[in-house]
Design an enzyme around this catalytic site. Structure first.
Site, PDB file in Angstrom:
ATOM      1  N   CYS A  70      -0.175   3.257   6.023  1.00 16.22           N
ATOM      2  CA  CYS A  70       0.160   1.897   6.500  1.00 16.22           C
ATOM      3  C   CYS A  70       0.304   0.882   5.269  1.00 16.22           C
ATOM      4  O   CYS A  70      -0.075   1.186   4.267  1.00 16.22           O
ATOM      5  CB  CYS A  70      -0.950   1.403   7.600  1.00 16.22           C
ATOM      6  SG  CYS A  70      -2.431   0.956   6.837  1.00 16.22           S
ATOM      7  N   CYS A 100       0.836  -1.207  -0.041  1.00 14.77           N
ATOM      8  CA  CYS A 100      -0.039   0.057   0.245  1.00 14.77           C
ATOM      9  C   CYS A 100       0.927   1.210  -0.087  1.00 14.77           C
ATOM     10  O   CYS A 100       0.338   2.268  -0.159  1.00 14.77           O
ATOM     11  CB  CYS A 100      -0.921  -0.120   1.194  1.00 14.77           C
ATOM     12  SG  CYS A 100      -2.018  -1.438   1.438  1.00 14.77           S
TER      13      CYS A 100
END
Length: 416
Positions: A402, A110
């Site tokens: 995150c 991500c």
């Protein structure tokens, strides 16, 4: 003597790191496609095609000839098309980047979109490049169902059949930690005392703030419209498809938790599975002058950090703190913060740990409303924060995400 030498070496390396971070490296263009809903309008455009659209738009917005580009870095997580292994290279070539210019496809999950900016900045500082295309792209709708080659390539025994795997679900599950990403959010909710109601209210905030921003044209500067062919002819997609700004708290409160009985994570307060891409173009100070470019922002610092995989969503906390420390700043100096909303519980845990001022944070929606095409979200956040310098006041912007497996990543942008 060894102790003294070690101390000197650590200090020397730290000074190099700070020099790399604090150099005049500029964002001169920042565009992203609208994010298509899962199975929506962009489902048939590969990550390569989406990345090409975003990159052409970024080059055009900077009035920059692609022949000036020295390198291409592009992020992608789930390789969902037949050309995915060539993604960064093909995007560069399709956009007219010179054949000798190298390309690298990056997967920091991500954080991939942010990571390309970091890698581009390093290549500029090391005098390997002056202008770099950095971006992220993902088509999650195309994520294939898979068959293990060991089960199929050498014959299938009578009556055994073939078991299909889901590459999308696999990409959202940490096999080392033995848990899907949703459980890491549940773990944070328990650790930080975050309720289901807290999560649902954050989801409504994300939807409504996106709605207001869209109505006011906030996303116009960053948007790269996409042309698609339909039975009715060519259609222009210029708006995110996943948001539902009219969603009511009472309605989403009735949804069942997805990952844990009595848990807090539902389909409404988690990020959307989507398709999309974004491109950031970096340039050195010399390149800005040579090509008469107009910087949107200066890259002031960055930081990547690890954290416990079972609470991977807390990664933005050490990442943001580290990036600000490298820039000689604190949160008190920051005017805008964008943290990727992987899950409401994850975002709220970070906000609580950092004691964030919500009047400065995720003001125009986030991944809960806009969606989270894994490799592209860092590029979207960077593009949004860079373009916000043209539209609003403020001198320091921080973007962060995150990362599955237990990491966090952050960049600090400064007004020019």
């Amino acid at each position: 003597r060894l102790v003294c030498y070690h101390s000197y070496l650590v200090g020397f390396l730290d000074s190099i790191h700070r020099t790399i971070i604090m150099s005049n490296i500029f964002i001169v263009a920042a565009k992203r496609t609208p994010f298509g809903a899962f199975g929506g309008s962009l489902k048939k455009l590969s990550a390569t095609e989406l990345g090409t659209i975003a990159t052409k738009s970024a080059l055009n917005s900077a009035n920059l000839d692609p022949s000036a580009v020295d390198a291409v870095y592009f992020g992608n997580v789930i390789q969902s098309s037949s050309d995915a292994a060539y993604l960064a290279r093909h995007i560069g070539l399709k956009c007219g980047v010179p054949v000798p210019a190298p390309a690298l496809t990056i997967n920091r999950l991500c954080g991939s979109g942010f990571e390309t900016v970091i890698q581009g900045a390093k290549s500029i500082k090391l005098n390997e490049a002056k202008i770099v295309v950095c971006g992220g792209s993902e088509n999650m709708s195309m994520a294939p169902l898979t068959v293990d080659g060991n089960d199929a390539r050498w014959g299938v025994s009578l009556g055994s059949g073939l078991k299909m795997g889901d590459s999308l679900w696999d990409g959202l599950t940490d096999q080392y930690a033995g848990t899907p990403m949703g459980i890491t959010a549940e773990n944070l909710a328990e650790k930080y005392g975050i309720s289901r109601e807290d999560c649902d209210k954050l989801a409504i905030r994300s939807q409504r703030t996106w709605g207001e921003a869209h109505k006011n044209g906030v996303f116009d500067l960053e948007m790269a419209p996409v042309e698609i062919e339909t039975k009715k002819g060519t259609q222009i997609v210029d708006t995110d498809e996943h948001p539902r700004p009219d969603t009511l708290l009472e309605k989403i409160a009735s949804l069942r938790p997805v990952f844990k009985k009595g848990g807090v994570v539902t389909a409404a307060n988690a990020s959307g599975i989507c398709d999309g891409a974004g491109t950031i173009i970096l340039a050195s100070e010399d390149a800005v002058k040579e090509h008469n470019l107009k910087p949107l922002a200066r890259l002031a610092s960055y930081h990547v950090s690890g954290c416990e995989p079972s609470i991977m969503g807390i990664g933005p906390v050490p990442a943001i703190n580290g990036a600000l420390e490298s820039a000689g700043m604190s949160l008190a100096d920051v005017d805008r913060v964008e943290i990727n909303e992987a899950f409401a519980a994850q975002f709220l845990a970070c906000a609580k740990a950092l004691d964030l001022d919500m009047s400065k944070t995720n003001l125009h929606g986030g991944a809960i409303s806009i969606g989270h095409p894994l490799g592209a979200s860092g590029s979207r956040i960077t593009a949004h924060l860079a373009n916000e310098f043209l539209r609003a006041d403020g001198n320091i912007h921080v973007g962060s995400a995150c990362i599955g497996g237990g990491q966090g990543i952050a960049v600090v942008l400064e007004r020019v």
